[in-house]
Design a protein around this motif. Structure first.
Motif, short mmCIF file in Angstrom:
data_model
loop_
_atom_site.label_atom_id
_atom_site.label_comp_id
_atom_site.label_asym_id
_atom_site.label_seq_id
_atom_site.Cartn_x
_atom_site.Cartn_y
_atom_site.Cartn_z
N ARG A 140 39.30 59.44 -25.54
CA ARG A 140 39.77 58.55 -26.62
C ARG A 140 41.01 57.81 -26.14
NH1 ARG A 140 40.99 59.10 -31.90
NH2 ARG A 140 42.46 60.76 -31.45
N HIS A 141 41.00 56.49 -26.33
CA HIS A 141 42.04 55.65 -25.78
C HIS A 141 42.19 54.37 -26.61
CE1 HIS A 141 38.43 53.72 -24.35
NE2 HIS A 141 39.16 52.64 -24.13
N TRP A 142 43.28 53.64 -26.35
CA TRP A 142 43.46 52.29 -26.88
C TRP A 142 44.31 51.50 -25.89
CZ3 TRP A 142 48.37 50.51 -28.24
CH2 TRP A 142 49.36 51.48 -28.38
N HIS A 143 44.05 50.19 -25.87
CA HIS A 143 44.72 49.31 -24.91
C HIS A 143 45.77 48.44 -25.61
CE1 HIS A 143 41.85 49.94 -21.59
NE2 HIS A 143 40.95 50.03 -22.55
N GLU A 144 46.91 48.27 -24.97
CA GLU A 144 47.92 47.36 -25.50
C GLU A 144 47.52 45.90 -25.31
OE1 GLU A 144 51.98 48.02 -24.31
OE2 GLU A 144 51.80 50.20 -24.60
N GLU A 145 46.81 45.59 -24.21
CA GLU A 145 46.58 44.19 -23.85
C GLU A 145 45.12 43.83 -23.61
OE1 GLU A 145 49.19 43.25 -20.58
OE2 GLU A 145 50.90 44.22 -21.56
N GLU A 146 44.19 44.67 -24.02
CA GLU A 146 42.78 44.39 -23.77
C GLU A 146 41.96 44.62 -25.03
OE1 GLU A 146 38.94 46.09 -21.30
OE2 GLU A 146 40.87 47.02 -21.00
N ASP A 147 41.26 43.57 -25.47
CA ASP A 147 40.26 43.73 -26.53
C ASP A 147 39.03 44.38 -25.93
OD1 ASP A 147 41.71 42.29 -28.51
OD2 ASP A 147 40.95 40.39 -27.76
N GLN A 156 46.00 47.69 -31.26
CA GLN A 156 45.81 48.58 -32.41
C GLN A 156 45.66 50.01 -31.91
OE1 GLN A 156 42.77 47.33 -35.15
NE2 GLN A 156 43.78 45.38 -35.54
N ALA A 157 46.58 50.86 -32.28
CA ALA A 157 46.65 52.22 -31.78
C ALA A 157 45.61 53.11 -32.46
CB ALA A 157 48.05 52.78 -31.98
N ASN A 158 44.34 52.79 -32.23
CA ASN A 158 43.22 53.57 -32.78
C ASN A 158 42.42 54.11 -31.59
OD1 ASN A 158 41.06 54.68 -34.10
ND2 ASN A 158 40.29 52.77 -34.95
N GLY A 159 42.76 55.33 -31.17
CA GLY A 159 42.07 55.94 -30.04
C GLY A 159 40.59 56.08 -30.33
N HIS A 160 39.75 55.65 -29.39
CA HIS A 160 38.31 55.62 -29.61
C HIS A 160 37.56 55.93 -28.32
CE1 HIS A 160 39.57 51.63 -28.25
NE2 HIS A 160 38.43 51.64 -27.57
N HIS A 161 36.34 56.42 -28.49
CA HIS A 161 35.38 56.55 -27.40
C HIS A 161 34.01 56.81 -28.01
CE1 HIS A 161 35.58 61.24 -26.63
NE2 HIS A 161 35.47 60.96 -27.91
N LEU A 162 32.98 56.73 -27.18
CA LEU A 162 31.61 57.03 -27.58
C LEU A 162 31.20 58.34 -26.92
CD1 LEU A 162 29.98 53.51 -27.13
CD2 LEU A 162 30.58 54.61 -29.28
N VAL A 163 30.47 59.16 -27.66
CA VAL A 163 29.95 60.42 -27.14
C VAL A 163 28.46 60.48 -27.43
CG1 VAL A 163 30.12 62.94 -27.24
CG2 VAL A 163 32.16 61.55 -27.60
N ASN A 164 27.68 60.85 -26.43
CA ASN A 164 26.24 61.01 -26.63
C ASN A 164 25.96 62.47 -26.94
OD1 ASN A 164 23.50 61.19 -26.60
ND2 ASN A 164 23.21 60.19 -24.62
#
Length: 147
Positions: free
Chosen positions: A58-65, A98-106
Motif C-alpha cells: 500500500r502506497h501513495w505518490h506525492e508527484e504521480e497520478d 492524496q495520502a490514500n495508501g492503496h494496492h491491489l491484491v488477487n
C-alpha cells in the motif's frame, strides 16, 4: 507500428523492493508497454497478478497520478477506506498528493490482469503499512536509514 502485440513484449517480475518487502510482489508479472513503444509523457504497464499476489505494498505518490483498469479476473483494491472488489471493466484513480495508501491484491484462484497508467516515479512515494519510502532515487526507511 502503433498496434501492440502484448505477448511480444518481455514479461518480468522484477522489483526494487528490498528484502523482505519483495516477497509480496513475487507473483506480480508486468510488461512496460509505454517504454516499448516510446511513450515519454506517461507510462502504461500490463500487469498480471497470480493468485495471492499484490500489485505493490500500500502506497501513495506525492508527484504521480495513477489509474488502473481491470482487464480480466478479479482483485481487491485495499485503501484507507477499506476493501473494494474489482472485476473486468472496473477502474480506479489515485490523484497525486492524496495520502490514500492503496494496492491491489488477487485473493482469487485465477490470474488477474490490469492496465496501470502513470508516469515514472520521480518524487517521494510513501508506504502506508511498512517502514519504507521511495525518496525519488532509492528505497529507504522512513527515518532516513538505508536497507
Amino acid at each position: 507500428m502503433p498496434i501492440i502485440a502484448v505477448d511480444a513484449i518481455e514479461q518480468v517480475n522484477r522489483t526494487g523492493y528490498p528484502a523482505p518487502h519483495d516477497a509480496a510482489v513475487a507473483g506480480r508479472w508486468y510488461r512496460r508497454l509505454g517504454e516499448a513503444f516510446g511513450l515519454r509523457d506517461f507510462g502504461v504497464s500490463h500487469v498480471v497478478l497470480r493468485p495471492g499476489a499484490a500489485s505493490s505494498h500500500r502506497h501513495w505518490h506525492e508527484e504521480e497520478d495513477e489509474f488502473v483498469v481491470i482487464l480480466s479476473g478479479e482483485a481487491v483494491l485495499v485503501d484507507d477506506d477499506g476493501r473494494h472488489p474489482m472485476r473486468a471493466g472496473a477502474m480506479a484513480a489515485f490523484p497525486k498528493g492524496q495520502a490514500n495508501g492503496h494496492h491491489l491484491v488477487n485473493e482469487s484462484g485465477q490470474d488477474c490482469a490490469f492496465l496501470a497508467f502513470g508516469r515514472p516515479p520521480a518524487g517521494p512515494c510513501h508506504y502506508s503499512d511498512i517502514d519504507m519510502m521511495w525518496d525519488g532515487a532509492a528505497y529507504r526507511r522512513k527515518d532516513g536509514g538505508g536497507f
